[in-house]
Design a protein around this motif. Structure first.
Motif, PDB file in Angstrom:
ATOM      1  N   ARG B  28      53.331  77.357  26.164  1.00  0.00           N
ATOM      2  CA  ARG B  28      53.123  77.945  24.966  1.00  0.00           C
ATOM      3  C   ARG B  28      51.486  77.831  24.244  1.00  0.00           C
ATOM      4  O   ARG B  28      51.048  76.802  24.515  1.00  0.00           O
ATOM      5  N   VAL B  29      51.176  78.605  23.413  1.00  0.00           N
ATOM      6  CA  VAL B  29      50.109  78.661  22.848  1.00  0.00           C
ATOM      7  C   VAL B  29      50.114  77.955  21.268  1.00  0.00           C
ATOM      8  O   VAL B  29      49.663  76.997  21.089  1.00  0.00           O
ATOM      9  N   SER B  30      51.235  78.470  20.698  1.00  0.00           N
ATOM     10  CA  SER B  30      51.439  77.771  19.564  1.00  0.00           C
ATOM     11  C   SER B  30      52.934  77.149  19.436  1.00  0.00           C
ATOM     12  O   SER B  30      53.608  77.748  20.485  1.00  0.00           O
ATOM     13  N   ALA B  31      53.336  76.277  18.819  1.00  0.00           N
ATOM     14  CA  ALA B  31      54.244  75.370  18.683  1.00  0.00           C
ATOM     15  C   ALA B  31      55.552  76.381  18.329  1.00  0.00           C
ATOM     16  O   ALA B  31      56.826  75.856  18.763  1.00  0.00           O
ATOM     17  N   GLY B  32      55.159  77.484  17.782  1.00  0.00           N
ATOM     18  CA  GLY B  32      56.548  78.186  17.097  1.00  0.00           C
ATOM     19  C   GLY B  32      57.662  78.370  17.998  1.00  0.00           C
ATOM     20  O   GLY B  32      58.484  78.112  17.909  1.00  0.00           O
ATOM     21  N   SER B  33      57.476  79.452  19.006  1.00  0.00           N
ATOM     22  CA  SER B  33      58.604  79.973  19.559  1.00  0.00           C
ATOM     23  C   SER B  33      59.335  79.033  20.491  1.00  0.00           C
ATOM     24  O   SER B  33      58.601  78.220  21.151  1.00  0.00           O
ATOM     25  N   ASP B  34      60.710  79.193  20.254  1.00  0.00           N
ATOM     26  CA  ASP B  34      61.447  78.258  21.071  1.00  0.00           C
ATOM     27  C   ASP B  34      62.244  79.096  22.158  1.00  0.00           C
ATOM     28  O   ASP B  34      63.418  79.073  22.028  1.00  0.00           O
ATOM     29  N   ILE B  36      62.747  78.719  25.318  1.00  0.00           N
ATOM     30  CA  ILE B  36      63.832  77.965  26.232  1.00  0.00           C
ATOM     31  C   ILE B  36      65.138  77.807  25.699  1.00  0.00           C
ATOM     32  O   ILE B  36      66.161  77.801  26.315  1.00  0.00           O
ATOM     33  N   SER B  37      65.176  77.374  24.300  1.00  0.00           N
ATOM     34  CA  SER B  37      66.567  77.265  23.735  1.00  0.00           C
ATOM     35  C   SER B  37      67.082  78.695  23.844  1.00  0.00           C
ATOM     36  O   SER B  37      68.274  78.455  23.890  1.00  0.00           O
ATOM     37  N   LEU B  38      66.591  79.625  23.448  1.00  0.00           N
ATOM     38  CA  LEU B  38      67.015  80.926  23.452  1.00  0.00           C
ATOM     39  C   LEU B  38      67.817  81.409  24.776  1.00  0.00           C
ATOM     40  O   LEU B  38      68.972  81.807  24.900  1.00  0.00           O
ATOM     41  N   LEU B  39      67.096  81.112  25.915  1.00  0.00           N
ATOM     42  CA  LEU B  39      67.483  81.318  27.201  1.00  0.00           C
ATOM     43  C   LEU B  39      68.566  80.473  27.712  1.00  0.00           C
ATOM     44  O   LEU B  39      69.181  80.764  28.556  1.00  0.00           O
ATOM     45  N   ARG B  40      68.520  79.318  27.337  1.00  0.00           N
ATOM     46  CA  ARG B  40      69.604  78.173  27.870  1.00  0.00           C
ATOM     47  C   ARG B  40      70.914  78.698  27.858  1.00  0.00           C
ATOM     48  O   ARG B  40      71.421  78.865  29.099  1.00  0.00           O
ATOM     49  N   GLU B  41      71.297  79.056  26.815  1.00  0.00           N
ATOM     50  CA  GLU B  41      73.023  79.237  26.758  1.00  0.00           C
ATOM     51  C   GLU B  41      73.130  80.762  27.950  1.00  0.00           C
ATOM     52  O   GLU B  41      74.304  80.593  28.626  1.00  0.00           O
ATOM     53  N   GLU B  42      72.531  81.575  27.740  1.00  0.00           N
ATOM     54  CA  GLU B  42      72.573  82.650  28.655  1.00  0.00           C
ATOM     55  C   GLU B  42      72.325  82.286  30.024  1.00  0.00           C
ATOM     56  O   GLU B  42      73.376  83.065  30.828  1.00  0.00           O
ATOM     57  N   ILE B  43      71.468  81.554  30.526  1.00  0.00           N
ATOM     58  CA  ILE B  43      71.316  81.300  31.813  1.00  0.00           C
ATOM     59  C   ILE B  43      72.564  80.554  32.363  1.00  0.00           C
ATOM     60  O   ILE B  43      73.121  80.888  33.518  1.00  0.00           O
ATOM     61  N   LEU B  44      73.160  79.695  31.430  1.00  0.00           N
ATOM     62  CA  LEU B  44      74.213  78.802  31.915  1.00  0.00           C
ATOM     63  C   LEU B  44      75.345  79.884  32.195  1.00  0.00           C
ATOM     64  O   LEU B  44      76.295  79.801  33.042  1.00  0.00           O
ATOM     65  N   ALA B  45      75.465  81.020  30.880  1.00  0.00           N
ATOM     66  CA  ALA B  45      76.419  81.852  31.204  1.00  0.00           C
ATOM     67  C   ALA B  45      76.467  82.647  32.571  1.00  0.00           C
ATOM     68  O   ALA B  45      77.522  83.029  33.241  1.00  0.00           O
ATOM     69  N   VAL B  46      75.337  83.071  32.906  1.00  0.00           N
ATOM     70  CA  VAL B  46      75.099  83.814  34.045  1.00  0.00           C
ATOM     71  C   VAL B  46      75.580  83.049  35.286  1.00  0.00           C
ATOM     72  O   VAL B  46      75.978  83.460  36.257  1.00  0.00           O
ATOM     73  N   ILE B  47      75.179  81.881  35.413  1.00  0.00           N
ATOM     74  CA  ILE B  47      75.648  80.892  36.530  1.00  0.00           C
ATOM     75  C   ILE B  47      77.111  80.700  36.760  1.00  0.00           C
ATOM     76  O   ILE B  47      77.624  80.887  37.479  1.00  0.00           O
TER      77      ILE B  47
END
Lengths: 86, 86
Positions: B28-34, B36-47
């Motif tokens: 990241r350039v700024s600390a703002g966007s998260d 990884i937390s957004l992607l986490r649940e959906e990637i677990l669901a795909v698996i």
């Protein structure tokens, strides 16, 4: 080596853009199942849902040896690209 | 170091079960966007959609420093667990 080092060492300086790297490794007992190919498109779709992705800035590589398949997805995220919550 | 070595060195011998490892790194350039937390649940669901997953055999760790967030998902796949195509 900590994983930060692994990713960090490839860090582009200065960070004029953001970057998302995804690595999948499937350690197999038999050569049969091709889990990585199954997961590939859906993980790309999950990423595209949350990040404005320019297909020219997405690099997807797959490697395979006798017992392991590895998928690497490398996405350059232009500065200011919106990250969508849902 | 090639990525095979990185994953390979943690290889459990002999492979009595299969293993799926997923690493996500967001530079990241700024600390703002998260992202990884957004992607986490959906990637677990795909698996979970493609592999019979026992929640006790899934390890999820997240690390974060000033400019990088890292998510590691480690899934033990019991031998004979079915891999579903869709």
């Amino acid at each position: 080596m900590s994983i930060f080092n692994f990713f960090g060492k490839q860090r582009t300086a200065p960070a004029a853009r953001e970057r998302l790297q995804v690595l999948l490794a499937h350690e197999r007992v038999s050569a049969g199942s091709d889990l990585i190919s199954l997961l590939r498109e859906e993980i790309l779709a999950v990423i595209a849902k949350h990040v404005q992705v320019d297909s020219e800035r997405v690099r997807v590589t797959m490697d395979r040896d006798e017992h392991m398949s590895i998928l690497e997805i490398d996405v350059e995220i232009p500065l200011g690209a919106s990250v969508r919550a849902a």
